[in-house]
Design an enzyme around this catalytic site. Structure first.
Site, PDB file in Angstrom:
ATOM      1  N   LEU A 242       0.973  -0.638  -0.286  1.00  0.00           N
ATOM      2  CA  LEU A 242       0.073   0.021  -0.284  1.00  0.00           C
ATOM      3  C   LEU A 242       1.143   0.946  -0.314  1.00  0.00           C
ATOM      4  O   LEU A 242       2.006   0.914   0.369  1.00  0.00           O
ATOM      5  CB  LEU A 242      -0.664   0.126   1.207  1.00  0.00           C
ATOM      6  CG  LEU A 242      -1.449  -1.530   1.072  1.00  0.00           C
ATOM      7  CD1 LEU A 242      -2.426  -1.514   2.120  1.00  0.00           C
ATOM      8  CD2 LEU A 242      -3.093  -1.335   0.152  1.00  0.00           C
ATOM      9  N   PRO A 243       0.354   2.437   0.179  1.00  0.00           N
ATOM     10  CA  PRO A 243       1.213   3.876   0.262  1.00  0.00           C
ATOM     11  C   PRO A 243       2.314   3.653   1.015  1.00  0.00           C
ATOM     12  O   PRO A 243       2.776   3.811   0.595  1.00  0.00           O
ATOM     13  CB  PRO A 243       0.335   4.723  -0.460  1.00  0.00           C
ATOM     14  CG  PRO A 243      -0.931   3.909  -1.341  1.00  0.00           C
ATOM     15  CD  PRO A 243      -0.905   2.148  -0.394  1.00  0.00           C
TER      16      PRO A 243
ATOM     17  N   LYS B 269      14.560   0.999   4.193  1.00  0.00           N
ATOM     18  CA  LYS B 269      14.206   1.062   3.309  1.00  0.00           C
ATOM     19  C   LYS B 269      14.157   2.819   2.772  1.00  0.00           C
ATOM     20  O   LYS B 269      14.485   4.001   2.158  1.00  0.00           O
ATOM     21  CB  LYS B 269      13.081   0.696   3.003  1.00  0.00           C
ATOM     22  CG  LYS B 269      12.214   0.921   1.875  1.00  0.00           C
ATOM     23  CD  LYS B 269      12.901   0.961   0.221  1.00  0.00           C
ATOM     24  CE  LYS B 269      12.219   1.281  -0.556  1.00  0.00           C
ATOM     25  NZ  LYS B 269      12.809   1.214  -1.887  1.00  0.00           N
TER      26      LYS B 269
ATOM     27  N   LYS C  73       7.110  11.474  -0.620  1.00  0.00           N
ATOM     28  CA  LYS C  73       6.766  10.715   0.722  1.00  0.00           C
ATOM     29  C   LYS C  73       7.731  10.468   1.665  1.00  0.00           C
ATOM     30  O   LYS C  73       8.110   9.640   3.043  1.00  0.00           O
ATOM     31  CB  LYS C  73       5.007   9.419   0.613  1.00  0.00           C
ATOM     32  CG  LYS C  73       4.948   8.864   1.613  1.00  0.00           C
ATOM     33  CD  LYS C  73       5.418   7.747   1.994  1.00  0.00           C
ATOM     34  CE  LYS C  73       5.727   6.308  -0.093  1.00  0.00           C
ATOM     35  NZ  LYS C  73       6.022   5.556   0.493  1.00  0.00           N
TER      36      LYS C  73
END
Ligand code: NAD
Length: 307
Positions: A69-70, A175, A244
């Protein structure tokens, strides 16, 4: 405990490319996405992919569920919201979050799930849509040994490299730091190529030389020739996701009380670009360079007589 039935939630740019590699192993995969058409279209290509109407239905059908998901808030909503995963999970099930989520949210979610007898690992990926297509993604996995071992058979079909990073949340931390570096690489590469272009160097030649020299980075290698000098500004990695990811890294720096003046300056440049871009919905991450060109008043192009 072997995973006999898998769930996969988030059939977007990445998920739609990752699921077929797992489906090829023959395991039944129950999928869900808010965009129902994305799920239906994927299910048409494999008879062991079953479309469900909610995250709860996926969790009920599967003993492990992957989310792609985002970001963290979407994973939280999917897990704990109305008709979410917890409404369908049984004790001993496991959530594998492969999204690039906020690491501190992952730790909190794993605790909330543990209280219900559900395990969790994080396994974010690097390699983009190209790596997802090829099944060669780099996975960074955070979680307990037994949990990770249990999940490897459904993760390996998508992966070129698998790294264990430590406890749950550590994959997401690594990440986000990789993405911070990737963002800064673009800034460094664009500035160097801009100076060279203004001096009269051919930016393509610059990339060729730099890529065999010590200044090489992911941007000089993968972005500059293909997406900037060509003026295509493509790449398949959305601006919103890049921005993001950078925000998550800066928040992690704040939480760990780490002074990061260089990264903070880079972030200001990304924020400025974000305001300048306006509607970012169809923009690629390399759009930052277009903003930088606007900012300095020149473009990174081959010299006119070479065009
Ligand atoms: P995307 O926006 O293409 O896909 C996300 C999907 O999630 C969409 O189809 C959306 O409808 C669905 N969704 C959102 N909330 C949902 C919910 N509550 N329940 C069900 N479905 C929901 O994004 P993407 O490019 O596939 O990226 C997914 C994740 O992978 C992100 O965290 C991103 O940072 C990471 N990532 C992306 C790339 C890339 O190249 N695109 C590379 C590495 C990592």
């Amino acid at each position: 405990m072997t995973i006999k039935t898998l769930g996969f939630i988030g059939i977007g740019n990445m998920g739609a490319r990752m699921v077929p590699h797992i489906a090829a192993t023959g395991i039944p995969i129950h999928i869900f996405d808010l965009n129902d058409e994305a799920s239906k279209s994927l299910a048409r290509s494999h008879n062991n992919i079953i479309v469900e109407e909610s995250a709860a239905a996926v969790a009920k059908a599967a003993d492990a569920v992957i989310t792609m998901l985002p970001a963290g808030p979407d994973v939280n909503l999917c897990a704990l919201g109305e008709n979410g995963l917890v409404a369908g999970f049984s004790e001993g099930d496991i959530l594998i979050d492969m999204s690039s989520s906020q690491p501190w949210m992952t730790v909190e979610l794993s605790e909330a799930l543990a209280a219900k007898g559900v395990d969790m690992i994080d396994a974010p990926v690097s390699g983009g849509t190209r790596g997802a297509d090829a099944g060669t993604l780099t996975l960074m996995i955070g979680g307990g040994d037994e949990d990770v071992e249990r999940c490897l058979p459904v993760l390996e079909p998508m992966a070129g490299h698998i790294f264990r990073t430590g406890k749950v949340g550590s994959g997401h931390a690594l990440k986000t730091l990789n993405n911070l570096l990737s963002g800064l690489n673009t800034v460094a590469a664009a500035e160097a190529l801009m100076i060279g272009t203004r001096f009269g160097l051919d930016p393509e030649v610059m990339c060729d030389v730099i890529n065999e020299s010590t200044g090489m980075n992911s941007s000089t290698k993968r972005n500059m020739k293909e997406h900037v000098i060509s003026r295509k500004f493509g790449g398949g990695f959305a601006w919103d996701i890049k921005f993001k990811d950078y925000k998550i890294a800066m928040e992690l720096a704040r939480i760990t009380q780490t002074p990061v003046p260089f990264s903070a300056l880079g972030f200001q440049l990304y924020e400025s670009a974000n305001s300048w871009i306006g509607d970012t919905s169809d923009k690629q991450s390399i759009e930052w360079v277009r903003w930088y060109e606007h900012f300095v008043g020149s473009e990174i192009r081959k010299p006119a007589n070479d065009c």
